[in-house]
Design a protein around this motif. Structure first.
Motif, mmCIF file in Angstrom:
data_model
loop_
_atom_site.group_PDB
_atom_site.id
_atom_site.type_symbol
_atom_site.label_atom_id
_atom_site.label_comp_id
_atom_site.label_asym_id
_atom_site.label_seq_id
_atom_site.Cartn_x
_atom_site.Cartn_y
_atom_site.Cartn_z
ATOM 1 N N PRO A 194 0.839 -1.199 0.000
ATOM 2 C CA PRO A 194 0.000 0.000 0.000
ATOM 3 C C PRO A 194 0.875 1.251 0.000
ATOM 4 O O PRO A 194 2.090 1.170 0.250
ATOM 5 C CB PRO A 194 -0.807 -0.125 1.293
ATOM 6 N N GLN A 195 0.300 2.390 -0.268
ATOM 7 C CA GLN A 195 1.051 3.640 -0.244
ATOM 8 C C GLN A 195 1.643 3.866 1.143
ATOM 9 O O GLN A 195 0.948 3.714 2.148
ATOM 10 C CB GLN A 195 0.147 4.818 -0.609
ATOM 11 N N PRO A 196 2.927 4.216 1.231
ATOM 12 C CA PRO A 196 3.541 4.407 2.548
ATOM 13 C C PRO A 196 2.994 5.626 3.263
ATOM 14 O O PRO A 196 2.470 6.550 2.640
ATOM 15 C CB PRO A 196 5.028 4.576 2.217
ATOM 16 N N ASP A 197 3.122 5.621 4.562
ATOM 17 C CA ASP A 197 2.738 6.748 5.413
ATOM 18 C C ASP A 197 3.976 7.138 6.226
ATOM 19 O O ASP A 197 4.445 6.384 7.080
ATOM 20 C CB ASP A 197 1.597 6.342 6.346
ATOM 21 N N GLY A 198 4.502 8.317 5.943
ATOM 22 C CA GLY A 198 5.735 8.773 6.581
ATOM 23 C C GLY A 198 5.670 8.848 8.082
ATOM 24 O O GLY A 198 6.716 8.910 8.747
ATOM 25 N N ALA A 199 4.460 8.850 8.648
ATOM 26 C CA ALA A 199 4.330 8.951 10.108
ATOM 27 C C ALA A 199 4.974 7.766 10.827
ATOM 28 O O ALA A 199 5.372 7.874 11.986
ATOM 29 C CB ALA A 199 2.855 9.050 10.497
ATOM 30 N N TRP A 200 5.081 6.618 10.127
ATOM 31 C CA TRP A 200 5.642 5.426 10.775
ATOM 32 C C TRP A 200 7.167 5.455 10.830
ATOM 33 O O TRP A 200 7.766 4.687 11.584
ATOM 34 C CB TRP A 200 5.195 4.161 10.037
ATOM 35 N N LYS A 201 7.793 6.307 10.048
ATOM 36 C CA LYS A 201 9.251 6.277 9.936
ATOM 37 C C LYS A 201 9.967 6.520 11.261
ATOM 38 O O LYS A 201 11.038 5.964 11.511
ATOM 39 C CB LYS A 201 9.720 7.305 8.909
ATOM 40 N N ASP A 202 9.395 7.356 12.089
ATOM 41 C CA ASP A 202 10.063 7.727 13.345
ATOM 42 C C ASP A 202 9.661 6.839 14.516
ATOM 43 O O ASP A 202 10.086 7.079 15.647
ATOM 44 C CB ASP A 202 9.770 9.192 13.688
ATOM 45 N N HIS A 203 8.842 5.857 14.263
ATOM 46 C CA HIS A 203 8.462 4.929 15.325
ATOM 47 C C HIS A 203 9.607 3.968 15.650
ATOM 48 O O HIS A 203 10.549 3.810 14.877
ATOM 49 C CB HIS A 203 7.226 4.121 14.911
ATOM 50 N N MET A 204 9.508 3.332 16.808
ATOM 51 C CA MET A 204 10.459 2.308 17.199
ATOM 52 C C MET A 204 9.964 0.943 16.738
ATOM 53 O O MET A 204 8.767 0.743 16.559
ATOM 54 C CB MET A 204 10.614 2.276 18.727
#
Length: 610
Positions: A194-204
């Protein structure tokens, strides 16, 4: 939810986990939420193991039974897991001599599954690389199938092997070879994310055990003692690895009895200390639990559940120790039993457990299970600003210490049954802390009047604790998103559960809210975190309004259901129970809950009295 699933299978020791972990880290950085699930047998090497990643641009909290990509390090994956591949999926394997039988061939063709035989040994021989490099080769082929860039994978390799130049160079060559192989063998084949969501990039990315270890450090734990026992061992390993950074004293005891005693002594001296074990180890700790109850010493035990009885299924999951946690150890005494459900809980509830233990001077048992302990979560940064360390009636002020009398320690008339507490060696009156029934200063006293008074003193804490602990939390769905319900609505279906069932239930709720035939129905999930003392008033109100109530638990007896019936008389007749050592899978639970809803609708439309 739009999600894809990748499953890597092989023998323990072949690098199954390393492929999964590299893919998880890279996909998270690309903007995806990851949920990771491990299966492995209770052997050091060999046996059949797997590492599955469920990937989405939305929050994913559980594991799917079927997968889009199946990676097989050996032929056992082809034998055992081929049926799990979805229509249009891909199988990557290294068993070049493998022959599909007629039935398998027909099924693969029917489901339009592509099989790719990867000549790993041939490629590694050409590169003059050791077999361990096969892990990166396989990873690169998977990475290419997902439409991800070689540069992103190379960046991960550089981070991991920066200090080993020769190894780094070979990993780069393996990545190039993997992408070249995919292009040559399946240029047009792609498993579309699916289209990525940049909000997940900074998660652990972390396991429940790591989250719990961080929670223990945040709670002010200064001593950890334990004996290795799956699935509590990852917590011991993490805390031991953090010993230098945290300054914590870590002791691997010779057995669980010693670990429990070690921790009890540290807590008695005023140091926050923790131990963790599984069911068999907790059996051995139970006498120490009872000792802490009579000396009113605050103590916290983590009970990581796995299937029993006896050794049972030591590397699999269960929710079978709830009644054990509530009833273990001889005698009657108040205790608090809490269950974590995910990484967030594993962090947040550790400070809460210690605060309860010290405020009420009681044993607190924190339940987790193999699924939570070893699952891989995509987790936002923990809020470290809200936690306070509460020491209860611990007296440390010099003037206040001087005023104390020995009889203050176990004063039967203490308000709420909670006495003043002070530490051995303090300049204050002395008292006796020992396992016989005692008078107010701890002296042995077996008279009937004293026994009655001390029992009533201790048991008073239970009533106060029941008022102080939070109630079960009701979840619902609004506009396709999970939300907490503050009211007590009328529900078509009320699901009741605890622990690791929370993740798959919430995923199911989101899906059903989009179901064309079922989205009009109102469904709620009542989740129990604080399991003892058990609050039931909210449940009873919801159950009276609900058209149907279903209990979801990972045990044979429906243990939470038994406790609910014991405490308030409510019998939840409809149950979805699982006790095969596996967690609830998303699609499995979706089918079971949908069946309950459709069965209810059928009866309600066929009979006005239903």
């Amino acid at each position: 939810m739009s999600r894809i699933a990748i499953k890597i299978t092989g023998a323990q020791g072949q690098g199954v986990n390393s492929v999964g972990e590299i893919c998880a880290k890279g996909l998270k950085r690309s903007g995806y939420c990851i949920f990771g699930y491990r299966e492995y047998m209770s052997v050091i090497k060999g046996g059949h193991s797997s590492y599955q990643l469920d990937v989405s641009n939305e929050e994913v909290r559980s594991t799917h039974e079927t997968v889009d990509i199946l990676v097989c390090f050996n032929h056992h994956g082809l034998e055992i897991n081929t049926a799990e591949v979805r229509e249009g999926g891909v199988i990557i394997h290294q068993s070049l001599d493998w022959k599909w039988d007629a039935k398998q061939t027909s099924e693969l063709k029917k489901k339009k599954i592509t099989t790719i035989a990867l000549p790993t040994d041939e490629i590694l021989t050409k590169l003059k690389a050791k077999p361990i490099l096969g892990n990166m080769l396989i990873t690169s082929v998977v990475w290419a199938l997902l439409g991800q860039s070689a540069d992103a994978l190379k960046k991960l390799a550089r981070e991991q092997f920066a200090s080993k130049k020769d190894l780094l160079e070979l990993n780069m060559l393996c990545i190039d070879e993997g992408f070249a192989f995919k292009k040559k063998q399946a240029a047009d084949l792609c498993i579309e994310l699916p289209q990525p969501d940049g909000a997940w990039k900074d998660h652990m990315l972390l396991t429940g055990s790591v989250a719990m270890g961080l929670g223990a450090i945040h709670a002010g734990v200064r001593v950890y003692a334990g004996y290795p026992m799956t699935p509590s061992s990852p917590l011991l390993t993490f805390i031991a690895n953090m010993q230098n950074q945290s300054g914590m004293v870590v002791k691997q005891a010779e057995d669980e009895i010693t670990a429990a005693q070690f921790v009890s002594g540290a807590m008695h001296m005023g140091t926050r200390a923790l131990t963790a074990t599984s069911g068999g180890g907790f059996d051995l700790m139970s006498e120490t639990v009872s000792l802490n109850a009579i000396i009113e010493n605050p103590v916290v035990f983590v009970l990581a559940q796995r299937p029993g009885p006896a050794t049972g299924l030591p590397t699999w999951t269960s929710q079978g120790d709830l009644t054990m946690a509530i009833g273990t150890a001889h005698g009657e005494f108040p205790r608090c039993v809490i269950s974590v459900s995910d990484a967030q809980d594993s962090f947040e509830l550790m400070p809460m457990a210690f605060n309860i233990a010290e405020n009420f001077q009681i044993p607190v048992i924190v339940l987790t299970d193999k699924q939570i302990a070893e699952a891989l979560y995509t987790q936002s940064a923990f809020d470290q600003s809200q936690t306070t360390l509460e020491r209860g009636f611990l007296i440390t002020d010099k003037k206040e210490l001087a005023k104390l009398k020995a009889t203050d320690r176990y004063d039967p008339d203490a308000e709420y049954g909670i006495s003043k507490r002070w530490l051995p060696g303090a300049k204050a009156a002395t008292y006796v802390a020992q396992g016989d029934e005692h008078s107010a200063d701890g002296t042995v006293d077996e008279t009937a009047g004293n026994a009655k008074a001390q029992m009533e003193k201790r048991m008073k804490k239970g009533a106060v604790l029941a008022e102080a602990t939070p109630d079960a939390m009701l979840y619902g769905v609004k506009n396709g998103n999970i939300m907490m319900e503050s009211s007590e609505p009328k529900l078509d279906l009320l699901i009741v559960g605890w622990g690791s069932t929370k993740g798959p239930v919430l995923d199911v709720l989101e899906t059903l809210s989009q179901h064309p035939k079922l989205k009009a129905l109102k469904i709620g999930y009542l989740h129990y975190t604080y399991l003892w003392p058990l609050k039931t008033e909210k449940l009873q109100k919801l159950a009276k309004k609900a058209k149907r109530v279903v209990l979801v638990e990972g045990n044979y007896q429906g243990q939470l259901g038994q406790l609910i019936r014991q405490e308030c008389g409510l019998n939840i007749a409809q149950k979805i129970l699982k006790y095969d050592g596996r967690p609830f899978f998303y699609d499995e639970l979706l089918g079971a809950v949908s069946f309950q809803l459709l069965a209810f609708r059928k009866r309600s439309t066929s009979s006005p009295k239903s």
